[in-house]
Design an enzyme around this catalytic site. Structure first.
Site, PDB file in Angstrom:
ATOM      1  CE1 TYR A 170      52.473  -5.139   9.802  1.00 28.95           C
ATOM      2  CE2 TYR A 170      52.392  -2.747   9.999  1.00 28.95           C
ATOM      3  CZ  TYR A 170      52.825  -3.883   9.341  1.00 28.95           C
ATOM      4  OH  TYR A 170      53.612  -3.758   8.219  1.00 28.95           O
TER       5      TYR A 170
ATOM      6  CB  ALA B 243      55.208  -9.082   6.988  1.00 28.58           C
TER       7      ALA B 243
ATOM      8  CD1 TRP C  14      51.533   4.604   4.903  1.00 27.33           C
ATOM      9  CD2 TRP C  14      50.527   6.080   3.564  1.00 27.33           C
ATOM     10  NE1 TRP C  14      50.936   5.565   5.684  1.00 27.33           N
ATOM     11  CE2 TRP C  14      50.317   6.476   4.903  1.00 27.33           C
ATOM     12  CE3 TRP C  14      49.991   6.860   2.537  1.00 27.33           C
ATOM     13  CZ2 TRP C  14      49.591   7.613   5.238  1.00 27.33           C
ATOM     14  CZ3 TRP C  14      49.283   8.006   2.871  1.00 27.33           C
ATOM     15  CH2 TRP C  14      49.079   8.370   4.211  1.00 27.33           C
TER      16      TRP C  14
ATOM     17  N   GLY D 190      53.477 -12.266  -1.844  1.00 27.73           N
ATOM     18  CA  GLY D 190      53.067 -10.936  -1.382  1.00 27.73           C
ATOM     19  C   GLY D 190      53.439  -9.867  -2.397  1.00 27.73           C
ATOM     20  CD  GLN D 191      51.043  -4.633  -1.727  1.00 29.18           C
ATOM     21  OE1 GLN D 191      50.851  -3.866  -2.658  1.00 29.18           O
ATOM     22  NE2 GLN D 191      50.978  -4.237  -0.472  1.00 29.18           N
TER      23      GLN D 191
HETATM   24  N1  LIG Z   1      51.717  -3.228   2.988  1.00 29.64           N
HETATM   25  C1  LIG Z   1      52.084  -2.090   3.576  1.00 29.64           C
HETATM   26  O1  LIG Z   1      51.382  -1.079   3.504  1.00 29.64           O
HETATM   27  C2  LIG Z   1      53.385  -2.018   4.334  1.00 29.64           C
HETATM   28  C3  LIG Z   1      53.723  -0.801   4.962  1.00 29.64           C
HETATM   29  C4  LIG Z   1      54.934  -0.728   5.662  1.00 29.64           C
HETATM   30  C5  LIG Z   1      55.771  -1.821   5.714  1.00 29.64           C
HETATM   31  N2  LIG Z   1      55.392  -2.987   5.110  1.00 29.64           N
HETATM   32  C6  LIG Z   1      56.293  -4.136   5.229  1.00 29.64           C
HETATM   33  O2  LIG Z   1      56.806  -4.436   3.935  1.00 29.64           O
HETATM   34  C7  LIG Z   1      56.998  -5.856   3.830  1.00 29.64           C
HETATM   35  C8  LIG Z   1      56.288  -6.390   2.599  1.00 29.64           C
HETATM   36  O3  LIG Z   1      54.898  -6.115   2.747  1.00 29.64           O
HETATM   37  P1  LIG Z   1      53.836  -6.498   1.617  1.00 29.64           P
HETATM   38  O4  LIG Z   1      52.934  -5.343   1.476  1.00 29.64           O
HETATM   39  O5  LIG Z   1      54.510  -7.064   0.429  1.00 29.64           O
HETATM   40  O6  LIG Z   1      53.039  -7.647   2.402  1.00 29.64           O
HETATM   41  P2  LIG Z   1      51.964  -8.694   1.827  1.00 29.64           P
HETATM   42  O7  LIG Z   1      51.572  -8.332   0.446  1.00 29.64           O
HETATM   43  O8  LIG Z   1      50.927  -8.823   2.893  1.00 29.64           O
HETATM   44  O9  LIG Z   1      52.810 -10.027   1.754  1.00 29.64           O
HETATM   45  C9  LIG Z   1      53.234 -10.711   2.886  1.00 29.64           C
HETATM   46  C10 LIG Z   1      53.333 -12.152   2.535  1.00 29.64           C
HETATM   47  O10 LIG Z   1      53.713 -12.876   3.708  1.00 29.64           O
HETATM   48  C11 LIG Z   1      52.991 -14.099   3.694  1.00 29.64           C
HETATM   49  N3  LIG Z   1      52.820 -14.704   5.007  1.00 29.64           N
HETATM   50  C12 LIG Z   1      52.008 -14.286   6.004  1.00 29.64           C
HETATM   51  N4  LIG Z   1      52.038 -15.183   6.999  1.00 29.64           N
HETATM   52  C13 LIG Z   1      52.868 -16.173   6.618  1.00 29.64           C
HETATM   53  C14 LIG Z   1      53.290 -17.382   7.223  1.00 29.64           C
HETATM   54  N5  LIG Z   1      52.847 -17.773   8.429  1.00 29.64           N
HETATM   55  N6  LIG Z   1      54.146 -18.172   6.536  1.00 29.64           N
HETATM   56  C15 LIG Z   1      54.570 -17.824   5.322  1.00 29.64           C
HETATM   57  N7  LIG Z   1      54.221 -16.687   4.705  1.00 29.64           N
HETATM   58  C16 LIG Z   1      53.371 -15.868   5.346  1.00 29.64           C
HETATM   59  C17 LIG Z   1      51.628 -13.700   3.165  1.00 29.64           C
HETATM   60  O11 LIG Z   1      50.935 -14.857   2.730  1.00 29.64           O
HETATM   61  P3  LIG Z   1      49.333 -14.833   2.691  1.00 29.64           P
HETATM   62  O12 LIG Z   1      48.985 -13.884   1.605  1.00 29.64           O
HETATM   63  O13 LIG Z   1      48.991 -16.260   2.390  1.00 29.64           O
HETATM   64  O14 LIG Z   1      48.881 -14.356   4.045  1.00 29.64           O
HETATM   65  C18 LIG Z   1      51.997 -12.749   2.041  1.00 29.64           C
HETATM   66  O15 LIG Z   1      52.177 -13.408   0.818  1.00 29.64           O
HETATM   67  C19 LIG Z   1      56.520  -6.453   5.144  1.00 29.64           C
HETATM   68  O16 LIG Z   1      57.610  -6.600   6.018  1.00 29.64           O
HETATM   69  C20 LIG Z   1      55.582  -5.391   5.703  1.00 29.64           C
HETATM   70  O17 LIG Z   1      55.486  -5.437   7.115  1.00 29.64           O
HETATM   71  C21 LIG Z   1      54.235  -3.101   4.404  1.00 29.64           C
END
Ligand SMILES: NC(=O)c1ccc[n+]([C@@H]2O[C@H](COP(=O)([O-])OP(=O)(O)OC[C@H]3O[C@@H](n4cnc5c(N)ncnc54)[C@H](OP(=O)(O)O)[C@@H]3O)[C@@H](O)[C@H]2O)c1
Length: 311
Positions: free
Chosen positions: A138, A73, A163, A24-25
């Site tokens: 979510y 996530a 974000w 993930g990011q």
């Molecule tokens: N993105 C935002 O805007 C945002 C905003 C506020 C808070 N956050 C929080 O910040 C954190 C990091 O977010 P991010 O943006 O880095 O998220 P992301 O890029 O969506 O990365 C999440 C990772 O979790 C993996 N994942 C999902 N389901 C899974 C499963 N069943 N088993 C194993 N891995 C799994 C995903 O794999 P796949 O790619 O294969 O699905 C992805 O690689 C999270 O807690 C998120 O809730 C994010």
């Protein structure tokens, strides 16, 4: 880092680290920045499905970590409205299992949550003690995850951020840059305000805090364990963010900017409702860890420059 200082947190000076969600990011930035801290086991969904409790427990027991960084996530905000069970399995149940395993091993768990736990009704930035009231599945599933981790207790940090974007993955910045190549005009929502935060800034801040804990700078777990808001500085609407992206991308990457029109949320219906104001105050983070992320404009430039260097 001395053995004595790491003892303040009851963690070894060279800790074993487990990173969940390393594709993930945020996960990929954590894996890169923590490389020198200790041996790392990093997993993506291909190797371990965190929706399966048995796989999650087996992963922790195999990796035997002193520190767990949970960057995995379910982040598809609109899709979560129709995939409720899956969203809760990854956003509530997986962190619960990780927290149980961390407590059993006396390990530190770092977990991330979201600004979408709030309903957006407050005009000022939200603080950690404000009452959450998520508007979508979510946000509700992430709130349930926070509560599961906090209820289990032990050595944990919950970082609520907002974000999130960066040079990789699915995010607003990369979507805007793609749309600039495909369209001459774009309409962007102007009545939702938040704090754009880069995966790189978030990983750096996590590194500073965790290594500070290992160095004994923040005292014992009861002095630092808990929930913190952690975002880049400032606030902007999606429209304002898009304007800044195109202005800076024109200067730094030579991107031709599309014509932008501000619109209201009601004119861009989505399956999931979103908060109007989800800006998070970082005052608690600053006072506890003496740490401040860069303003969002600085972080945007840093990200565009990194894209520029990759090209
Ligand atoms: N993105 C935002 O805007 C945002 C905003 C506020 C808070 N956050 C929080 O910040 C954190 C990091 O977010 P991010 O943006 O880095 O998220 P992301 O890029 O969506 O990365 C999440 C990772 O979790 C993996 N994942 C999902 N389901 C899974 C499963 N069943 N088993 C194993 N891995 C799994 C995903 O794999 P796949 O790619 O294969 O699905 C992805 O690689 C999270 O807690 C998120 O809730 C994010």
């Amino acid at each position: 880092m001395s053995e004595t200082s790491a003892l303040a947190a009851n963690l070894p000076a060279t800790p074993r680290i487990l990173i969940a969600g390393n594709a993930g990011q945020l996960g990929r930035e954590l894996e890169s920045i923590f490389a020198g801290v200790g041996p790392i086991v990093a997993v993506d969904r291909e190797s371990v499905d965190l929706a399966d409790d048995d796989q999650t427990r087996a992963l922790v027991r195999r990796a035997a970590p002193d520190i767990i960084l949970n960057a995995a996530a379910y982040t598809a905000v609109d899709r979560a409205e129709s995939e409720r069970d899956l969203a809760y399995a990854i956003n509530e149940q997986a962190p619960r299992v990780l927290a149980q395993e961390a407590l059993e091993r006396n390990a530190l768990l770092v977990h991330y949550s979201t600004d979408y736990v709030f309903d957006g009704s407050k005009p000022e930035p939200w603080i950690e003690t404000d009452a959450p009231n998520p508007l979508n599945v979510y946000g509700a599933s992430k709130l349930a995850g926070e509560q599961a981790v906090a209820n289990i207790g032990g050595k944990y940090l919950i970082f609520r951020t907002s974000w999130v974007y960066g040079p990789h993955g699915n995010n607003f910045l990369l979507t805007m840059l793609r749309l600039a190549r495909e369209r001459d005009r774009l309409s962007i929502v102007d009545d939702q305000v938040g704090g754009p935060t880069t995966s790189v800034q978030l990983a750096r801040a996590t590194y500073a805090i965790v290594t500070g804990i290992l160095a004994g700078r923040f005292g014992a777990p009861q002095d630092w364990a808990g929930l913190y808001h952690i975002t880049c500085g400032g606030a902007v609407s999606w429209f304002g963010f898009a304007q800044a992206i195109f202005t800076r991308a024109a200067a730094l990457l030579g991107v031709k900017a599309p014509e932008l029109t501000p619109i209201a949320t009601k004119d861009y219906p989505t399956p999931a409702a979103r908060p109007r104001n989800s800006v998070l105050s970082n005052a608690k983070l600053q006072s506890r860890f003496d740490l401040q992320l860069d303003p969002w404009q600085t972080a945007l430039d840093e990200t565009l420059e990194s894209l520029c260097n990759c090209a």
